[in-house]
Design a protein around this motif. Structure first.
Motif, short mmCIF file in Angstrom:
data_model
loop_
_atom_site.label_atom_id
_atom_site.label_comp_id
_atom_site.label_asym_id
_atom_site.label_seq_id
_atom_site.Cartn_x
_atom_site.Cartn_y
_atom_site.Cartn_z
N PHE A 178 50.98 41.67 30.78
CA PHE A 178 49.86 41.53 31.67
C PHE A 178 50.08 42.21 32.84
CE2 PHE A 178 50.54 38.15 28.29
CZ PHE A 178 49.07 37.95 27.85
N ALA A 179 49.16 42.25 33.80
CA ALA A 179 49.01 42.82 35.09
C ALA A 179 48.07 41.87 35.99
CB ALA A 179 48.66 44.29 35.13
N ALA A 180 48.37 41.88 37.24
CA ALA A 180 47.31 41.33 38.12
C ALA A 180 47.64 41.83 39.60
CB ALA A 180 47.89 39.86 38.43
N GLY A 181 46.44 41.72 40.25
CA GLY A 181 46.40 42.22 41.65
C GLY A 181 46.22 43.73 41.98
N ASP A 182 46.63 44.40 43.04
CA ASP A 182 46.10 45.73 43.42
C ASP A 182 46.77 46.91 42.48
OD1 ASP A 182 45.11 44.47 45.48
OD2 ASP A 182 46.05 45.41 47.11
N VAL A 183 47.88 46.56 41.68
CA VAL A 183 48.12 47.44 40.72
C VAL A 183 47.37 47.67 39.74
CG1 VAL A 183 49.66 45.93 39.11
CG2 VAL A 183 50.53 48.06 39.46
N THR A 184 46.19 46.92 39.25
CA THR A 184 45.35 46.91 38.36
C THR A 184 44.10 47.49 38.76
OG1 THR A 184 44.13 44.65 38.86
CG2 THR A 184 46.38 44.57 37.46
N ASN A 185 43.11 47.79 37.68
CA ASN A 185 41.79 48.28 37.87
C ASN A 185 40.78 47.34 38.43
OD1 ASN A 185 41.72 47.03 35.58
ND2 ASN A 185 40.42 48.73 34.49
N VAL A 186 41.25 45.88 38.85
CA VAL A 186 40.29 45.03 39.19
C VAL A 186 39.56 45.70 40.38
CG1 VAL A 186 41.64 43.68 40.75
CG2 VAL A 186 40.07 42.65 39.40
N ALA A 187 38.25 45.35 40.34
CA ALA A 187 37.46 45.96 41.31
C ALA A 187 37.60 45.86 42.85
CB ALA A 187 35.89 45.24 41.27
N GLU A 188 38.24 44.92 43.33
CA GLU A 188 38.31 44.73 44.77
C GLU A 188 39.60 44.34 45.06
OE1 GLU A 188 36.13 45.51 46.76
OE2 GLU A 188 34.37 45.24 45.43
N LYS A 189 40.39 44.81 46.10
CA LYS A 189 41.66 44.64 46.56
C LYS A 189 41.55 43.80 47.96
CE LYS A 189 42.71 47.76 43.51
NZ LYS A 189 41.79 47.84 42.48
N GLN A 190 41.94 42.48 47.49
CA GLN A 190 41.95 41.51 48.65
C GLN A 190 43.04 40.51 48.36
OE1 GLN A 190 39.60 40.91 51.18
NE2 GLN A 190 38.79 42.96 50.76
N ILE A 191 43.55 39.91 49.40
CA ILE A 191 44.83 38.92 49.28
C ILE A 191 44.21 37.94 48.27
CG2 ILE A 191 46.36 37.68 50.32
CD1 ILE A 191 46.14 39.35 52.68
N ILE A 192 43.29 37.31 48.64
CA ILE A 192 42.79 36.23 47.75
C ILE A 192 42.32 36.63 46.33
CG2 ILE A 192 40.31 36.52 48.37
CD1 ILE A 192 40.76 33.15 49.07
N ILE A 193 41.86 37.75 46.06
CA ILE A 193 41.70 38.07 44.70
C ILE A 193 43.00 38.42 44.03
CG2 ILE A 193 40.68 39.92 43.36
CD1 ILE A 193 38.36 40.28 45.31
N ALA A 194 44.04 38.93 44.55
CA ALA A 194 45.27 39.19 44.24
C ALA A 194 45.78 37.80 43.55
CB ALA A 194 46.15 40.15 45.01
N ALA A 195 45.71 36.91 44.58
CA ALA A 195 46.41 35.58 44.23
C ALA A 195 45.63 35.01 43.09
CB ALA A 195 46.37 34.73 45.65
N GLY A 196 44.28 34.95 43.22
CA GLY A 196 43.57 34.48 41.90
C GLY A 196 43.95 35.21 40.59
#
Lengths: 78, 303
Positions: free
Chosen positions: B267-285
């Protein structure tokens, strides 16, 4: 006898803040030089290390560049 | 060799949140990271992390660390993952210090500053050239400096340096600045700042410390006398060890809505992924989501 500990730092650098906290947690007294405000201290740091990265920690004359916890512990004997 | 339920790579907002969830799920897990806090620890003022109307990056990183330390978590600090391979039902990891085996892995290794790739860059790193304006900026009081880049991080560096430096060149390879309009305006109206668009750094020069940079500006070669060079040309994901995983054109790890990569159990999470936005709160979620997905994966496979 307590060792002489100096830290060359800037007010904003995260690793400087961490390093100072680490020293406080371990009840190590130190003198802080803010190289952003104190040009003489900045020159001294650059002369000692040949570089400009902060923090620089000096423990009884041993100069450590960066917040290298293991080296700091070793130099402090803790 | 001990087989862990889960190994979490990285201890930024995503990795730490995943760790807190893993501890509460009582998984047998391990965290491997170069540092604690990740990019959040390098941020300036944060005003969009719910619950904190205002907090600085280092303070928020400290809070994350305290939360992590509330649990008995095995944290391998100063350790870098070099290789990651799925073999059978387990994942094998090789680091600069040891080897590990786990049934599931969460990659939350974040991003790091991109390098310019020019002559003199490595030689003058920490000798006038830096990737961290917030750390080293105050050392350039009254000096002439260059900021390289044209996006928000470059503009942010310029705005920090305005109070410190004597003069700032902003060297931007694009035809115009491309950060938030409000920041562009601020920088454009500053008399201390000279903006050079269509310009690239070709070399960093000096003796013991930086003395000048050679740039190509609108096709013409120029030498600028500067004592400081702040490189702010964006970020690149820390994925060197993840050879078998699918990535997008930015080298970010491709994940599905459950944070699963193209390989089951990874699995992967946070800024290393292609998730749309790079934010601290998004990475935490995303870290929380990845851990819940991983624990469901473990349960489903009766591991």
């Amino acid at each position: 006898m307590a060792k002489t500990v100096k830290i060359y730092s800037t007010a904003t650098c995260p690793w400087c803040i961490r390093a100072k906290e680490f020293l406080k947690e371990n009840a190590v007294e130190f003198i802080n030089f803010d190289v952003g405000l104190d040009q003489a201290a900045a020159d001294e740091m650059m002369k000692k290390t040949g570089q400009m990265g902060v923090p620089v920690i000096e423990i009884d004359g041993q100069v450590i560049v960066g917040f290298d916890k293991e080296k700091i512990k070793q130099a402090l004997g803790i | 060799m001990q087989i862990y339920d889960l190994i979490i790579i990285g201890a930024g907002p995503a990795g730490i949140t995943a760790s807190v969830y893993a501890a509460r799920k009582k998984l047998n897990f391990l965290v491997i990271s170069l540092d604690i806090g990740g990019q959040a620890a390098w941020s300036g003022d944060i005003e969009n992390y719910t619950g904190y109307q205002f907090i600085t990056g280092p303070e928020l990183a400290q809070k994350f660390q305290e939360h992590l330390q509330k649990y008995q978590i095995v944290l391998k600090e100063d350790e870098v993952v070099l290789e990651l391979k799925k073999s059978g039902t387990v994942v094998r990891l090789k680091t600069n210090k040891s080897e590990y085996v786990a049934r599931a892995v969460i990659i939350a290794s974040g991003k790091r500053s991109k390098e310019l790739g020019v002559v003199g860059e490595k030689e003058f790193k920490n000798r006038g050239l830096t990737y961290c304006a917030i750390c080293d900026g105050p050392l350039f009081s009254g000096k002439v400096v260059a900021v390289i880049g044209g996006g928000n991080s470059a503009l942010d560096a310029v705005l920090q340096l305005i109070k410190i430096a004597q003069k700032i060149y902003l060297i931007n390879s694009a035809p115009e600045l491309f950060g938030d309009a409000i920041m562009c305006q601020k920088v454009e109206t500053e008399t201390k700042v000279t903006i050079l668009n269509h310009s690239q750094v070709m070399a960093v020069l000096g003796e013991r410390f930086v003395q000048s940079i050679k740039i190509s500006s609108n096709g013409k070669e120029l030498m600028l006398a500067v004592q400081g060079v702040f490189v702010e040309v964006g970020l690149t994901p820390n994925v060197n060890f993840a050879q078998d995983l699918e990535k997008n054109e930015l080298q970010e790890l491709k994940i599905d809505v459950n944070n699963q990569t193209n390989i089951a159990g990874i699995f992967a999470a946070g800024d290393v992924t292609n998730v749309a936005e790079k934010q601290i709160i998004i990475a935490a979620g995303e870290g929380a989501k990845a851990c819940l997905s991983a624990s469901r994966y473990l349960a489903r496979n009766n591991f």
